[in-house]
Design an enzyme around this catalytic site. Structure first.
Site, PDB file in Angstrom:
ATOM      1  N   PHE A 174      53.471 -27.593   8.853  1.00 20.50           N
ATOM      2  CA  PHE A 174      52.018 -27.207   9.314  1.00 20.50           C
ATOM      3  C   PHE A 174      51.255 -26.866   8.001  1.00 20.50           C
ATOM      4  O   PHE A 174      51.625 -26.346   6.978  1.00 20.50           O
ATOM      5  CB  PHE A 174      52.368 -25.797   9.833  1.00 20.50           C
ATOM      6  CG  PHE A 174      53.298 -25.854  11.087  1.00 20.50           C
ATOM      7  CD1 PHE A 174      52.894 -25.973  12.460  1.00 20.50           C
ATOM      8  CD2 PHE A 174      54.784 -25.786  10.745  1.00 20.50           C
ATOM      9  CE1 PHE A 174      54.210 -25.842  13.306  1.00 20.50           C
ATOM     10  CE2 PHE A 174      55.778 -25.724  11.546  1.00 20.50           C
ATOM     11  CZ  PHE A 174      55.479 -25.992  13.074  1.00 20.50           C
ATOM     12  N   ASP A 175      49.811 -27.083   8.679  1.00 25.05           N
ATOM     13  CA  ASP A 175      48.833 -26.615   7.815  1.00 25.05           C
ATOM     14  C   ASP A 175      48.791 -25.009   7.987  1.00 25.05           C
ATOM     15  O   ASP A 175      49.250 -24.476   9.112  1.00 25.05           O
ATOM     16  CB  ASP A 175      47.446 -27.313   7.960  1.00 25.05           C
ATOM     17  CG  ASP A 175      46.379 -27.006   7.352  1.00 25.05           C
ATOM     18  OD1 ASP A 175      46.312 -26.433   6.146  1.00 25.05           O
ATOM     19  OD2 ASP A 175      45.020 -26.841   7.908  1.00 25.05           O
TER      20      ASP A 175
END
Length: 310
Positions: A174-175
């Protein structure tokens, strides 16, 4: 008792995200849905090739393969526990849906439910499904889902498919900003620059970041991991352009949420693609198309169309 999906990790996915229907989609995009339906019907007994999100779905469904055992005497009688539900949510027509279900059956994917809307946007059906994630190739559907509060990403069909190096581990990257966290800090960066962004994050290091659109999915994945199965586990990574000292607020936010991530990359603007290539996720989520285009050369990737950059 009424059937319910409450308490499950529910993944809603479009046909093109799960299977490679790019050749068929060229016919569909020409506006001739009858020709598209005829093509799918002609290929009914030909399993579609796996698509970009195939590995993610297959591994998540593997969490359903361990029976619940309440004791030695109940070993044979105990019902199967199914903590994961995958539902097809597609712009395909019902006839084409036949091939989707047959292809799933061919690969041993236990998918029982689907909605086929023949060209209409299907995102409205996410609410009655209580979906934790929606994966689609249609950006408009993804935007609508995010606006309705459902974690959603536009799958890039040209993405490299997942590595088969980790068959017993679901790997998701995930960013941070505008994905796990809100875009509060990103807005400061866009309006005032890097120096103001760093000062903002240092000043607020002890203050948790507001929730981003994918926080509920991260919670659901942690619940699934904590429930446990001998056959599968989940490994998560935070892959962000942040660097020290702005890293601290991100870490403290996850601690405040009581969420663990297994790996964290604070890259300070370095290209994410090569790091993701080494992590080998089954899927990567980011809000910036530039990062997704880079990542898609190495791993399955999806665009989260949220935040100030979108």
């Amino acid at each position: 008792m009424a059937v319910t999906l409450d308490g499950k990790l529910v993944v809603a996915i479009s046909s093109r995200a799960l299977f490679d229907f790019e050749e068929e989609n060229q016919v569909f995009e020409q506006g001739d849905d009858r020709a598209y339906m005829a093509m799918q019907l002609q290929r009914l007994d030909i399993p579609a090739k796996p698509g970009v999100a195939f590995s993610l779905v297959k591994k998540l469904l593997a969490f359903n393969q361990t029976p619940v055992q309440t004791g030695p005497a109940d070993r044979l009688a105990a019902p199967a526990h199914h903590p994961v539900e995958v539902v097809i949510l597609s712009r395909n027509d019902p006839v084409s849906g036949l091939r989707v279900f047959r292809s799933a059956q061919h690969y041993g994917l236990a998918i029982e439910r689907g909605s086929f809307t023949r060209g209409q946007s299907p995102w409205r059906y996410l609410k009655p499904l209580h979906a934790n994630l929606f994966l689609s190739t249609h950006l408009s559907d993804v935007r609508a889902a995010l606006a309705a509060g459902v974690p959603a990403a536009q799958v890039y069909p040209q993405s490299v498919h997942a590595s088969d190096a980790h068959p017993d581990e679901v790997r998701i990257a995930f960013d941070g900003d505008a994905v796990l966290f809100s875009d509060e800090a990103e807005r400061v960066y866009q309006a005032q620059g890097l120096q103001a962004f760093q000062k903002h994050e240092i000043d607020k290091a002890a203050l948790p970041l507001p929730d981003g659109p994918f926080k509920p999915l991260l919670f659901a994945l942690q619940r699934l991991q904590n429930a446990g199965t001998p056959a599968m586990r989940i490994r998560t990574a935070l892959v962000t352009a942040r660097s020290a000292p702005s890293h601290e607020r991100a870490i403290r936010t996850l601690m405040n949420w009581h969420i663990d991530v297994d790996e964290a990359f604070f890259l300070g603007g370095l290209d994410k693609g090569e790091f993701l290539r080494e992590f080998e996720p089954d899927f990567f989520f980011d809000d910036q198309t530039g990062h997704i285009q880079s990542a898609a050369q190495h791993v399955p990737s999806g665009h989260v169309a949220s935040g100030v950059r979108n």
